[in-house]
Design a protein around this motif. Structure first.
Motif, PDB file in Angstrom:
ATOM      1  N   LYS B 106       4.079   4.758  -0.806  1.00  0.00           N
ATOM      2  CA  LYS B 106       3.212   3.901   0.265  1.00  0.00           C
ATOM      3  C   LYS B 106       3.224   2.645  -0.166  1.00  0.00           C
ATOM      4  O   LYS B 106       2.532   1.804   0.626  1.00  0.00           O
ATOM      5  N   GLU B 107       4.199   2.059  -0.912  1.00  0.00           N
ATOM      6  CA  GLU B 107       4.211   0.602  -1.094  1.00  0.00           C
ATOM      7  C   GLU B 107       5.612   0.043  -0.952  1.00  0.00           C
ATOM      8  O   GLU B 107       6.533   0.791  -1.155  1.00  0.00           O
ATOM      9  N   VAL B 108       5.750  -1.159  -0.619  1.00  0.00           N
ATOM     10  CA  VAL B 108       7.112  -1.999  -0.609  1.00  0.00           C
ATOM     11  C   VAL B 108       7.183  -2.578  -1.758  1.00  0.00           C
ATOM     12  O   VAL B 108       6.416  -3.619  -2.000  1.00  0.00           O
ATOM     13  N   THR B 109       8.212  -2.445  -2.635  1.00  0.00           N
ATOM     14  CA  THR B 109       8.529  -2.978  -3.927  1.00  0.00           C
ATOM     15  C   THR B 109       9.774  -3.871  -3.675  1.00  0.00           C
ATOM     16  O   THR B 109      10.775  -3.301  -3.515  1.00  0.00           O
ATOM     17  N   GLU B 110       9.825  -5.034  -4.098  1.00  0.00           N
ATOM     18  CA  GLU B 110      10.792  -6.016  -3.808  1.00  0.00           C
ATOM     19  C   GLU B 110      11.540  -6.338  -5.331  1.00  0.00           C
ATOM     20  O   GLU B 110      10.453  -6.483  -6.043  1.00  0.00           O
ATOM     21  N   ILE B 111      12.753  -6.169  -5.641  1.00  0.00           N
ATOM     22  CA  ILE B 111      13.348  -6.240  -6.977  1.00  0.00           C
ATOM     23  C   ILE B 111      14.494  -7.350  -6.750  1.00  0.00           C
ATOM     24  O   ILE B 111      15.351  -7.049  -6.096  1.00  0.00           O
ATOM     25  N   GLY B 112      14.073  -8.518  -7.788  1.00  0.00           N
ATOM     26  CA  GLY B 112      15.089  -9.604  -7.466  1.00  0.00           C
ATOM     27  C   GLY B 112      15.761  -9.857  -8.825  1.00  0.00           C
ATOM     28  O   GLY B 112      14.888  -9.854  -9.888  1.00  0.00           O
ATOM     29  N   GLY B 113      17.040 -10.466  -8.767  1.00  0.00           N
ATOM     30  CA  GLY B 113      17.215 -11.000 -10.000  1.00  0.00           C
ATOM     31  C   GLY B 113      18.727 -11.376  -9.855  1.00  0.00           C
ATOM     32  O   GLY B 113      19.539 -11.266  -8.701  1.00  0.00           O
ATOM     33  N   LYS B 252       8.347  -3.018   9.659  1.00  0.00           N
ATOM     34  CA  LYS B 252       9.059  -1.506  10.009  1.00  0.00           C
ATOM     35  C   LYS B 252       9.159  -1.154   8.621  1.00  0.00           C
ATOM     36  O   LYS B 252       8.658   0.359   8.550  1.00  0.00           O
ATOM     37  N   LEU B 253       9.268  -1.582   7.697  1.00  0.00           N
ATOM     38  CA  LEU B 253       9.568  -0.751   6.307  1.00  0.00           C
ATOM     39  C   LEU B 253       8.290  -0.669   5.759  1.00  0.00           C
ATOM     40  O   LEU B 253       7.879   0.499   5.133  1.00  0.00           O
ATOM     41  N   MET B 254       7.269  -1.366   5.885  1.00  0.00           N
ATOM     42  CA  MET B 254       5.978  -1.165   5.572  1.00  0.00           C
ATOM     43  C   MET B 254       5.162   0.118   6.209  1.00  0.00           C
ATOM     44  O   MET B 254       4.574   0.943   5.692  1.00  0.00           O
ATOM     45  N   LYS B 255       5.739   0.076   7.415  1.00  0.00           N
ATOM     46  CA  LYS B 255       5.135   1.211   8.467  1.00  0.00           C
ATOM     47  C   LYS B 255       5.648   2.518   7.939  1.00  0.00           C
ATOM     48  O   LYS B 255       4.755   3.493   7.746  1.00  0.00           O
ATOM     49  N   VAL B 256       6.921   2.633   7.735  1.00  0.00           N
ATOM     50  CA  VAL B 256       7.719   3.797   7.225  1.00  0.00           C
ATOM     51  C   VAL B 256       7.039   3.949   5.987  1.00  0.00           C
ATOM     52  O   VAL B 256       6.505   5.365   5.569  1.00  0.00           O
ATOM     53  N   ALA B 257       6.884   3.274   5.188  1.00  0.00           N
ATOM     54  CA  ALA B 257       6.048   3.632   3.868  1.00  0.00           C
ATOM     55  C   ALA B 257       4.691   4.192   3.794  1.00  0.00           C
ATOM     56  O   ALA B 257       4.353   5.191   3.232  1.00  0.00           O
TER      57      ALA B 257
END
Lengths: 332, 343
Positions: B106-113, B252-257
C-alpha cells in the motif's frame, strides 16, 4: 499489452573462451555494454574482435550475423583489422571462403559529431528492419568511441553539460530500443579521465565496486554520471607495469624485467559480479589468461560462476596465450 | 471508485458530476427511474450506469469493509488493515530492520543510487521475495516488473531464484508437502510479469494499463519500475509537460498501491546538482518529484560497503544500514555480521 516471455539474453562471443567465460558468454544482446580504458589498453582491438566474432555460428558462441562499426576516432585502424581478420580466418578456415568474405560482414560508418551519431542511430531503425530479412542481419553495433564525440564539442558549463546529458539519454534510449527490437549487442568504447578530488568526495561520486587504477593513476571512465546511467554494463581495461623478476643482462648489470599487466574489470553489470581477468594482446588478437578470474577485493562482491569452476580452457592451440605473457611489451 | 471513471459517454458523466454524483456510493440508493429523473437522462442509460456502478463496487469490495457506504474508511479500519498486511523482505536483515520489516504494501517506495550500487539487484530480489510462501512469512504472490532500461537479466534472476528456493522452499516441512514436486527457479521466473518499455509514451501506457492488468491478476503484490527516470531524462521541450506527466504517473501508481494493497517500488537514478558553486549528487527528476513517493531510500557507497539510507518516510526513522550484493542476491553485509558478533 502482454507480459513478455522471459528468456536468458543471447550473448556474442569475444573470440576468446576465457574472456567469454569471464563475461558469462560474451557481450549480451539487448543492452548496452561500455568498454573503457586508457589509450593503448586494447579497447579498439577488442571491439574489432567482437565485430569479427559476430559472424561465427551460434554453436561457436557467435550470432551468425554481420556487424556495424561506427568509429569516430580517426584514423580507421584498417591495418590492425586486416591482421585480425586474417588470424580470424585462419582459425576457422572451414567456415569461411576467404579473408574477403570475413571482412565483408563488417560494415563501417564514420561519425563526425554527436549530432551525427544521433542521426545515424535514427536512420538505423529502417536500415535494420531491412537487414533483419537478410541471411546475415546486423546483430552487433560498436561505437568507437563515444568520448571522442562528446569530449570535444561541449564546454564545461552547466548549460552545455545539461545539453550534453540530454543528448546522452536520447541516443541511449534509441540504441536500447534498437538493441531490444532487433536483438543487437551494443558495445560502446569510452575514454578515461584522471580522478582529482579530495578523498571526501570520492564516496559520493564513486561508481561501481572497485577503485580503478591504470598506469599508477586513479582514473575513471569519461563523460560523468549521466552517461554512466545510460549504459547497462561497464567494463574497464587497466594496464599496470609490474616487475616479473631480475635477469642477468650483458655485463654485470641487473636488468629488471617488466611487463604490462593488463586486466579487464567488471565495474558494474546486472548479471556479473565485480571481478577481473588478466588478458594479453598479441598479433592474433586479445586473449584472456587462464585461471585469472578474481572476485573483487572488498567482501561485498559476489563470486562468479566461473570462479567456482576452475577448469578453464587453458590456452587453446590457436591462441598461444601462454607464450605471449612474456612476449608482451618488455622493457628494460 | 469515482463516477469520473465510469465507462459511459463523456456528456453523461458530465451530467452526473454536475448534478453532484461523484462517487458510486452516492448512487447506491437509487433506482434507475429515480436516477433518470434526477440527472435528466434516459432510463435505459441510468439502468446501465447503476449496473456498472454496483458491479464495480462489488469487485472493489471483496474484503467486506464498509468502504462503499461513505467512500472512505475510518482510521481504525485502516490501522486494522495495515496490521494485516505483510511486508516484503529484502533478504537483508539490517535493511529490513530500518524499513520496519521490509517493503510495505500500500505504499510507494522510491529507491535511488549511483549506477552499479545494486538498484536493479534489489528490484530483482523483491520480485523473487514476494513469492516466498505464507508458511515462511511471505506473501506467496506474484510481481510485475516494468523494465525501462533493459537491465533485467534473466540469468541473474534465475541465480537469485535458485538461492531463494534453497532457503525457503526446500526446508523440511511437516505435512502434505512431501508429494509436491520441487519448485524450480524457472517457476519463480514465470511468476514475474515482465514488461519492457522503450519510450516514455510506452511507459505511460504501461502504467495506465496496470490497474486493468492487476484486476485480472489479483495475485500481484508488487510492482517494480526499473527505472521510473530513464525515459524522462532526455530534453523535454516543455519541462512543465514533463512535470505534469510525472506527477500523473505518480498519482496513478499511488492509486494502484492503495486500491490493490500492493507495494510499488520505483527505482531512480542520480544526477549532479549545482548549488552555490558546489556540486553534489541528488536523485533525478527534480524537487516536485520528491513528493511522488511515500518512502525514499538512497543507496550509497561508504568506503567499500553499500549502505541504504532512509531519506524520507512518514513512519520510519531516518537511519542507514549496510547491505551486500552477493551471488545469491541482496544479503547482510559481511562486516556488519562481524560487528554484530563482536558486540
Amino acid at each position: 499489452m502482454r507480459p513478455e516471455i522471459l528468456l536468458p539474453a543471447q550473448k556474442c562471443t569475444l573470440g576468446c573462451p576465457i574472456l567469454d567465460q569471464f563475461l558469462a558468454g560474451g557481450v549480451p544482446c539487448g543492452s548496452i555494454t561500455e568498454l573503457s580504458g586508457e589509450s593503448g589498453s586494447g579497447k579498439t582491438q577488442l571491439a574489432l574482435q567482437l565485430l569479427l566474432s559476430a559472424q561465427l555460428p551460434l554453436s561457436l558462441g557467435g550470432l551468425s550475423a554481420s556487424s556495424l562499426y561506427l568509429h569516430s576516432e580517426p584514423p580507421y585502424p584498417f591495418r590492425r583489422f586486416e591482421q585480425l581478420s586474417k588470424a580470424f580466418y585462419l582459425s576457422y578456415p572451414q567456415l569461411f571462403d576467404s579473408v574477403e568474405c570475413v571482412c565483408n560482414n563488417v560494415h563501417v560508418q564514420d561519425l563526425h559529431s554527436a549530432d551525427h551519431l544521433f542521426d545515424v542511430v535514427l536512420k538505423l531503425d529502417s536500415a535494420l528492419a531491412e537487414e533483419s530479412r537478410k541471411a546475415m542481419p546486423i546483430k552487433v553495433i560498436v561505437i568507437d568511441s563515444i568520448a571522442a564525440l562528446f569530449r570535444s564539442e561541449f564546454e564545461n558549463t552547466p548549460f552545455d553539460l545539461k545539453r550534453r546529458a540530454s543528448l546522452f539519454f536520447k541516443i541511449s534510449i534509441k540504441l536500447k530500443l534498437l538493441a531490444k527490437r532487433y536483438g543487437i549487442a551494443v558495445l560502446v568504447t569510452n575514454q578515461v579521465v584522471d580522478v582529482m578530488r579530495s578523498s571526501g568526495d570520492l564516496n559520493a561520486l564513486r561508481i561501481g565496486n572497485i577503485d580503478l587504477y591504470s598506469s599508477g593513476r586513479r582514473i575513471c571512465p569519461a563523460l560523468g554520471i549521466s552517461w554512466a546511467s545510460c549504459v547497462n554494463s561497464r567494463l574497464f581495461l587497466s594496464m599496470n607495469e609490474e616487475i616479473v623478476g631480475n635477469a642477468m643482462g650483458e655485463g654485470d648489470a641487473n636488468i629488471s624485467c617488466r611487463r604490462t599487466k593488463r586486466e579487464m574489470h567488471v565495474v558494474f553489470a546486472p548479471h556479473l559480479p565485480s571481478s577481473s581477468c588478466e588478458y594479453v594482446i598479441n598479433r592474433e588478437g586479445v586473449f584472456g589468461v587462464g585461471g585469472q578470474i578474481k572476485a573483487s577485493v572488498s567482501g561485498t562482491s559476489f563470486k562468479s560462476d566461473a570462479s567456482k569452476n576452475p577448469t578453464f580452457l587453458l590456452c587453446d592451440k590457436d591462441y598461444s596465450c601462454g607464450k605471449s605473457v612474456t612476449l608482451d611489451s618488455f622493457s628494460s | 471508485m469515482e463516477v469520473s471513471r465510469l465507462p459511459v459517454s463523456a456528456s453523461t458523466r458530465g451530467k452526473l458530476i454536475s448534478a453532484g454524483y461523484t462517487s458510486f456510493s452516492s448512487l447506491s440508493n437509487f433506482s434507475p427511474s429515480e436516477l433518470a429523473i434526477a440527472v435528466k437522462i434516459p432510463e435505459k442509460e441510468a439502468d446501465e450506469i447503476l449496473k456498472l456502478a454496483t458491479h464495480d463496487g462489488k469487485s472493489d469490495n471483496t474484503k467486506g469493509t464498509q468502504a462503499v457506504v461513505s467512500g472512505g474508511q475510518t482510521a481504525w479500519d485502516m490501522l486494522k488493515e495495515d496490521e494485516g498486511l505483510r511486508c516484503i523482505t529484502t533478504s537483508c536483515a539490517a535493511l529490513d530492520k530500518i524499513l520496519g520489516g521490509g517493503i510495505n504494501c500500500k505504499e510507494v517506495t522510491e529507491i535511488g543510487g549511483v549506477p552499479g550500487i545494486g538498484k536493479t539487484q534489489l528490484g530483482i530480489q523483491l520480485a523473487i521475495n514476494v513469492q516466498i510462501p505464507h508458511e515462511h512469512g511471505g506473501l506467496a504472490a506474484k510481481a510485475i516488473y516494468i523494465d525501462t532500461e533493459g537491465s533485467f537479466m534473466v540469468e541473474r534472476v534465475l541465480q537469485i531464484a535458485a538461492a531463494c528456493l534453497s532457503e525457503y522452499y526446500e526446508l523440511p516441512r511437516r505435512g502434505s508437502n512431501a508429494n509436491q514436486p520441487n519448485r524450480q527457479p524457472q517457476d519463480l521466473l514465470e511468476n514475474i510479469y515482465y514488461f519492457r518499455v522503450c519510450s516514455y509514451t510506452e511507459q505511460i501506457a504501461a502504467i495506465n494499463y496496470l490497474g486493468k492488468f492487476i484486476k485480472e491478476h489479483k495475485e500481484v503484490k508488487i510492482v517494480i519500475v526499473d527505472s521510473i527516470t530513464f525515459h524522462f531524462r532526455q530534453d523535454f521541450e516543455n519541462m512543465a509537460l514533463r512535470t505534469r506527466l510525472l506527477s500523473e504517473l505518480a498519482l496513478k501508481l499511488m492509486k494502484v498501491a492503495n486500491e490493490f494493497k500492493l507495494a510499488v517500488v520505483l527505482l531512480n537514478q542520480v544526477t549532479t546538482k549545482y548549488s552555490e558553486g558546489s556540486v553534489h549528487l541528488t536523485l533525478a527528476l527534480g524537487d516536485s518529484w520528491s513528493h511522488a513517493s511515500t518512502n525514499r531510500i538512497i543507496l550509497h557507497w561508504n568506503a567499500n560497503e553499500r549502505y541504504a539510507y532512509i531519506d524520507k518516510s512518514p513512519t520510519l526513522q531516518s537511519s542507514s544500514a549496510p547491505y551486500a550484493v552477493t551471488g545469491k542476491g541482496i544479503r547482510d553485509s559481511v562486516s556488519d555480521h562481524k560487528r554484530a558478533k563482536l558486540m
